[in-house]
Scaffold this motif. Sequence first.
Motif: not given
Length: 307
Positions: A65-67, A283-288, A291-292, A294-299
């Motif tokens: 994922s690049g995280l 439906d909250f799985g690995e991708d979701e 994504g959360a 990834r958003s956290y690390q962008s802030r």
Amino acid sequence: MNAPMLRTHSPPAAAWHRPAPSPAIVSRRARIPLPRARPAAAAATETRTTAAAGTVEALLLLRESGLRAESLPRHVGVVIDGHERWARARGLSVSEGHAAGRRAVERTVRLSRAWGIRALTVFVCSHENMTRPKAEIDFLMRLYEGFIRDNVDEFSREGIRLHLIGDSPGRPASLLSAASEAHEATRSNSEMVLMLAIGYSGRRDMVQACRELAAEAQRNQLQPEDIDEALIAERLGTSVAAGGELSCPDLVIRTSGERRLSNFLLWQSAFSELFFPDVMWPDFGEDEYLGALRSYQSRERRFGQRK
């Protein structure tokens, strides 16, 4: 590999809901689905083997994922919302939506542990939710009593410590007993803290903390001027997380597109990063989840300061 660390068993069937949905109905978003239940004796060795394989696959997902593993949130809070809408969109009952939601909780616990999240707080239902139809609440309580009892062995093996937070008088004795037994069995674990907020209210949490401090003041154990943020925080439900070190979530996720906290960790979320995906909780799985994160690390987290 197709097996995570946690197992699922359905609670006793109730007259008001349909049989559990077939695997085809359950969310397809998780690439590492949960195994079907098997006799415990036959499955014990396989469970331990596939748990390790599932952890490896989860770590590969994180790497791809690049995280940055070192910059992940230490404590994640999740408001699991959208069960009824998810079920209705598929022609299913509310209970089937909650059952699918439990499977999503199990996926999220597994992924959090594999990715090094130190604390996870799951907002199963609020104190206010306890006024919903009795049949629905009874099913939900049995569902999460089963969640605790079914998974306590895996929690013990994976180093997960379980706590139940909340104080709603509507919580059944059997649920409280299961949580107490699981807490005792996992109390020495230190890899991750899992807090289930059932019948929880952020406002009631703060009121209870104030009452405890007032009682101590009446007993001359402290003076009013002694009361500060640290003393209040020590008396909140999440203070059980690493002696309070992990009591405040770095990231709060609420699914289903709703953009409010709904009385969840009001004190503790003062500086939390918030993420509101449109996906329904089942439906909250690995991708979701990625994504959360990834958003956290962008802030940039400044906590009110200027950098």
